[in-house]
Scaffold this motif. Structure first.
Motif, PDB file in Angstrom:
ATOM      1  N   LYS A 159     -11.272  25.345  21.983  1.00  0.00           N
ATOM      2  CA  LYS A 159     -11.965  25.221  20.652  1.00  0.00           C
ATOM      3  C   LYS A 159     -10.905  25.431  19.352  1.00  0.00           C
ATOM      4  CE  LYS A 159     -12.744  30.328  20.851  1.00  0.00           C
ATOM      5  NZ  LYS A 159     -11.708  30.691  21.872  1.00  0.00           N
ATOM      6  N   THR A 160      -9.794  25.981  19.572  1.00  0.00           N
ATOM      7  CA  THR A 160      -8.831  25.969  18.550  1.00  0.00           C
ATOM      8  C   THR A 160      -7.437  25.236  18.972  1.00  0.00           C
ATOM      9  OG1 THR A 160      -7.704  28.112  19.123  1.00  0.00           O
ATOM     10  CG2 THR A 160      -9.713  28.008  17.832  1.00  0.00           C
ATOM     11  N   LEU A 161      -6.496  25.058  17.785  1.00  0.00           N
ATOM     12  CA  LEU A 161      -5.565  24.306  18.493  1.00  0.00           C
ATOM     13  C   LEU A 161      -4.257  25.201  18.242  1.00  0.00           C
ATOM     14  CD1 LEU A 161      -6.601  21.163  16.776  1.00  0.00           C
ATOM     15  CD2 LEU A 161      -5.919  21.520  19.231  1.00  0.00           C
ATOM     16  N   LEU A 162      -4.386  25.940  17.136  1.00  0.00           N
ATOM     17  CA  LEU A 162      -3.181  26.959  16.767  1.00  0.00           C
ATOM     18  C   LEU A 162      -3.244  28.658  17.122  1.00  0.00           C
ATOM     19  CD1 LEU A 162      -1.316  24.782  14.193  1.00  0.00           C
ATOM     20  CD2 LEU A 162      -0.279  25.440  16.248  1.00  0.00           C
ATOM     21  N   MET A 163      -4.513  28.602  16.579  1.00  0.00           N
ATOM     22  CA  MET A 163      -5.220  30.139  16.416  1.00  0.00           C
ATOM     23  C   MET A 163      -4.871  30.930  17.720  1.00  0.00           C
ATOM     24  SD  MET A 163      -5.846  29.809  13.343  1.00  0.00           S
ATOM     25  CE  MET A 163      -6.216  31.794  13.191  1.00  0.00           C
ATOM     26  N   ASP A 164      -5.477  30.216  18.700  1.00  0.00           N
ATOM     27  CA  ASP A 164      -5.371  31.213  19.957  1.00  0.00           C
ATOM     28  C   ASP A 164      -3.894  31.211  20.591  1.00  0.00           C
ATOM     29  OD1 ASP A 164      -8.204  32.058  21.195  1.00  0.00           O
ATOM     30  OD2 ASP A 164      -8.568  30.105  20.166  1.00  0.00           O
ATOM     31  N   ALA A 165      -3.350  30.210  20.337  1.00  0.00           N
ATOM     32  CA  ALA A 165      -2.022  30.196  20.811  1.00  0.00           C
ATOM     33  C   ALA A 165      -0.942  31.275  20.187  1.00  0.00           C
ATOM     34  CB  ALA A 165      -1.323  28.652  20.517  1.00  0.00           C
ATOM     35  N   LEU A 166      -1.444  31.452  18.913  1.00  0.00           N
ATOM     36  CA  LEU A 166      -0.437  32.436  18.023  1.00  0.00           C
ATOM     37  C   LEU A 166      -1.023  33.748  17.853  1.00  0.00           C
ATOM     38  CD1 LEU A 166       0.723  30.066  15.220  1.00  0.00           C
ATOM     39  CD2 LEU A 166       1.705  30.828  17.296  1.00  0.00           C
ATOM     40  N   LYS A 167      -2.237  33.898  18.446  1.00  0.00           N
ATOM     41  CA  LYS A 167      -2.766  35.306  18.174  1.00  0.00           C
ATOM     42  C   LYS A 167      -1.995  36.414  18.830  1.00  0.00           C
ATOM     43  CE  LYS A 167      -6.661  35.471  21.400  1.00  0.00           C
ATOM     44  NZ  LYS A 167      -7.640  34.870  21.772  1.00  0.00           N
ATOM     45  N   GLU A 168      -1.271  36.260  19.717  1.00  0.00           N
ATOM     46  CA  GLU A 168      -0.443  37.512  20.185  1.00  0.00           C
ATOM     47  C   GLU A 168       0.812  37.559  19.581  1.00  0.00           C
ATOM     48  OE1 GLU A 168      -0.531  36.999  24.597  1.00  0.00           O
ATOM     49  OE2 GLU A 168      -2.619  36.773  24.491  1.00  0.00           O
ATOM     50  N   GLU A 169       1.124  36.328  19.026  1.00  0.00           N
ATOM     51  CA  GLU A 169       2.763  36.567  18.690  1.00  0.00           C
ATOM     52  C   GLU A 169       2.447  36.563  16.901  1.00  0.00           C
ATOM     53  OE1 GLU A 169       4.142  33.128  20.101  1.00  0.00           O
ATOM     54  OE2 GLU A 169       4.626  33.972  22.085  1.00  0.00           O
ATOM     55  N   THR A 170       2.238  37.766  16.504  1.00  0.00           N
ATOM     56  CA  THR A 170       1.965  37.670  15.011  1.00  0.00           C
ATOM     57  C   THR A 170       3.000  37.850  14.217  1.00  0.00           C
ATOM     58  OG1 THR A 170       1.593  40.065  15.339  1.00  0.00           O
ATOM     59  CG2 THR A 170      -0.400  38.790  15.200  1.00  0.00           C
ATOM     60  N   GLU A 171       4.278  38.149  14.718  1.00  0.00           N
ATOM     61  CA  GLU A 171       5.314  38.178  14.104  1.00  0.00           C
ATOM     62  C   GLU A 171       6.210  36.967  13.522  1.00  0.00           C
ATOM     63  OE1 GLU A 171       6.104  41.185  12.526  1.00  0.00           O
ATOM     64  OE2 GLU A 171       4.321  41.807  13.342  1.00  0.00           O
ATOM     65  N   ILE A 172       6.371  36.114  14.885  1.00  0.00           N
ATOM     66  CA  ILE A 172       7.170  35.165  14.840  1.00  0.00           C
ATOM     67  C   ILE A 172       6.853  34.130  13.755  1.00  0.00           C
ATOM     68  CG2 ILE A 172       8.325  33.357  16.199  1.00  0.00           C
ATOM     69  CD1 ILE A 172       7.411  35.019  18.695  1.00  0.00           C
ATOM     70  N   VAL A 173       7.893  33.453  12.990  1.00  0.00           N
ATOM     71  CA  VAL A 173       7.640  32.275  12.221  1.00  0.00           C
ATOM     72  C   VAL A 173       8.505  31.224  13.243  1.00  0.00           C
ATOM     73  CG1 VAL A 173       8.354  31.169  10.144  1.00  0.00           C
ATOM     74  CG2 VAL A 173       7.859  33.569  10.006  1.00  0.00           C
ATOM     75  N   TYR A 174       7.278  29.997  13.237  1.00  0.00           N
ATOM     76  CA  TYR A 174       7.860  28.985  14.050  1.00  0.00           C
ATOM     77  C   TYR A 174       8.286  27.763  12.886  1.00  0.00           C
ATOM     78  CZ  TYR A 174       5.800  30.517  18.420  1.00  0.00           C
ATOM     79  OH  TYR A 174       5.683  31.162  19.646  1.00  0.00           O
TER      80      TYR A 174
END
Ligand code: SAH
Length: 559
Positions: A159-174
């Protein structure tokens, strides 16, 4: 011109296509797929997925020291194209040879972008995947190349493309995300769209793939729009968002979407490799990013790519809605009513049109004009021979006229010759547009190779109709190696469609021009935009735009 010349300047295959003879002598697994042509050259049959897979695995081994396994039933990547994209990401993040952090959305079984990015540049990757088989292979490919420290493969929900993948890593800037959307990997590429050479006739499947079918599977446009919408929430969590596109004309609507959303930095590029061409789009919410310029030839064109538009003020909408309901339109929203009025006018003008999916509260019509019916009487005489010389009427072909008879519901009184068609009823506006229409552009070889247009068009016209992607599709070089491939079963399934489908506007050749007409609400006004897709002259679209505007405004003035 061999297409290698247009590869990214740092692409290692740019001036040095793979040496099949050498690779065959070194790798027995590859050797069995190499044959000798009549001219005595070592060649590979790129219609065989096994052969493409063997070449990809061999190149990754020989040139990058990577050992990978890929199942035949999933997308088999080609190395030169993937390298073009990696090098462009380097340009975006100014990140060659620096440890950077990226996300690969839909990494595939091969996990090719992370494997290349980590090996070439030491980049860290979060690689996402929805498919179990791809996820398992990708994980294994990372492990067997000892790259688990740099690459993390994660399984994500559809259902999501980036939101779920990034949900746990709230600090890192890609630093970036990249994506090869699944749509054209599994659908258009399966049909060989974009990968034919000029000597081959157009494939029978060219008009298959109704929009609904493709959209249901998450068409390219929709897929990238979803990434855009995720990016609007994530904003500066990533420095650059990017996505590859299978079709040139996905660019315009996506750039428009980014513009509408106020995204400050947007750029695009082209990837040339072998006989295929791809496009890529990137955007950023950072003000300090370096924005690589789009390819130079394109930039000139970009200036003229702004849509034509006009606004119907709120004050006049009631009258237009009343007019639409008098014509039998039951729609309650002004956008739908105005879209209905426009469809009526387009039908009267015999401009072929079909609905294409778009955002809620918008209407989008794909238009194909085959003859100039909007310049009348005095104006026509005034335009006289100049107009005729510069904007020739598209010559009729049987395909065109048979389609027209199913399209026409009413014709202007000025054209008695077509009155007899007026009794035919039209269901065309309810048809969905084909993949190629959404994609917008026919392949260059189709445009050039069309018998009627070759005969009828002057040299200048022919030349001007050749767009920048009309390049020598010389298949005799070993750059054939870069053609994408997917398993045989998919094209077979895809090609079952065409005979059952009615002809679509994209099939109507020759034509004067094609464009996308959008009707949307802005504040309380209704805005109509016309986006150029292709054709003989943008003046024609301009004229039609003026005609439509005048017709609607006239209704407000005298209901
Ligand atoms: N990146 C690879 C594979 C591209 S095919 C390459 O370039 O060769 C597209 C991949 O996206 C498929 O493997 C598909 O399973 C995956 N995919 C589809 N929807 C996705 C989603 N919502 N999130 C992550 N991956 C997705």
């Amino acid at each position: 011109m061999a297409l290698n010349k247009s590869m990214h300047p740092r692409n290692r295959y740019k001036d040095k296509p793979p040496d099949f003879g050498y690779l065959a002598s070194k790798y027995p697994d590859f050797q069995q797929h190499v044959h000798t042509s009549l001219a005595g050259r070592p060649v590979v049959n790129f219609k065989e997925p096994e052969a493409v897979r063997a070449l990809t695995c061999t190149l990754l081994k020989e040139d990058f020291g990577l050992t990978i396994e890929i199942p035949l039933e999933r997308l088999i990547p080609t190395v030169p194209l993937r390298l073009n994209y990696i090098h462009w990401v380097e340009d975006l993040i100014d990140g060659q040879k620096q440890p950077r952090r990226g996300i690969d959305i839909g990494t595939g079984a091969s996990c090719i972008y992370p494997l290349l990015g980590a090996t070439m540049n030491g980049w860290y990757f979060l690689a996402t995947e929805v498919d179990d088989i791809c996820f398992d292979y990708a994980t294994k490919n990372v492990e067997q190349n000892n790259l688990s420290d740099l690459i993390k493969v994660v399984k994500v929900p559809q259902k999501t493309l980036l939101m779920d993948a990034l949900k746990e890593e709230t600090e890192i800037v890609y630093d970036f995300c990249m994506c090869n959307p699944p749509f054209f990997a599994n659908q258009l590429e399966a049909k060989g769209v974009n990968s034919r050479n000029s000597r081959r006739p157009p494939p029978s499947s060219v008009n298959t793939g109704g929009v609904t079918e493709i959209m249901a599977e998450g068409g390219e446009l929709e897929f990238v729009k979803r990434i855009i919408h995720d990016s609007l929430q994530l904003k500066t969590r990533l420095r650059w968002y990017s996505c590859m596109l299978g079709k040139k004309c996905s660019l315009a609507p996506l750039k428009e979407e980014l513009r509408k959303q106020g995204v400050p930095k947007v750029t695009h590029t082209e990837f040339y490799q072998g006989r295929t061409m791809r496009w890529a789009l990137a955007w950023s919410f950072y003000d300090d990013v370096i924005v690589p310029s789009p390819p130079s030839k394109k930039r000139k064109l970009e200036k003229t790519k702004k849509p034509l538009s006009f606004t119907l003020p709120e004050a006049g909408l009631k009258e237009l809605q009343a007019k639409a309901s008098a014509l039998g339109c039951t729609a309650s929203s002004p956008v739908d009513s105005i879209s209905a009025l426009l469809e009526k006018t387009l039908t009267d003008l015999r401009v072929l049109h079909k609905h294409v999916p778009c955002m809620k509260q918008e209407q989008s019509l794909f238009l194909t004009a085959v003859e100039n019916t909007w310049i009348h009487g005095r104006q026509k005489r005034r335009e006289g021979s100049r107009q005729l010389r510069e904007l020739p009427r598209a010559p009729h072909c049987s395909q065109t006229s048979s389609f027209q008879t199913t399209m026409v519901t009413a014709v202007p009184a000025t054209n008695p010759a077509s009155q007899n068609q007026s009794t035919q009823s039209s269901n065309a506006p309810n048809q969905t547009a084909s993949a190629e229409e959404l994609a917008g552009l026919q392949q260059p070889e189709e445009q050039i190779g069309n018998g009627a247009s070759s005969n009828e068009m002057s040299k200048e016209q022919k030349e001007s109709s050749v767009s920048v992607e009309d390049v020598d599709m010389d298949s005799s070089t070993s750059t054939e190696a870069v053609q994408e491939t997917v398993p045989k079963e998919e094209p077979a399934a895809a090609s079952e469609m065409p005979s059952k489908q009615p002809p679509s506007p994209a099939a109507v050749e020759p034509f004067l021009f094609k464009c996308l007409l959008n009707v949307m609400l802005e504040e309380s006004d209704v805005v109509i935009e016309m986006h150029w897709v292709e054709g003989q002259s943008k003046d024609l679209m301009n004229q039609l735009c003026t005609y439509l505007k005048n017709t609607l405004l006239k209704s407000i003035a005298s209901p």
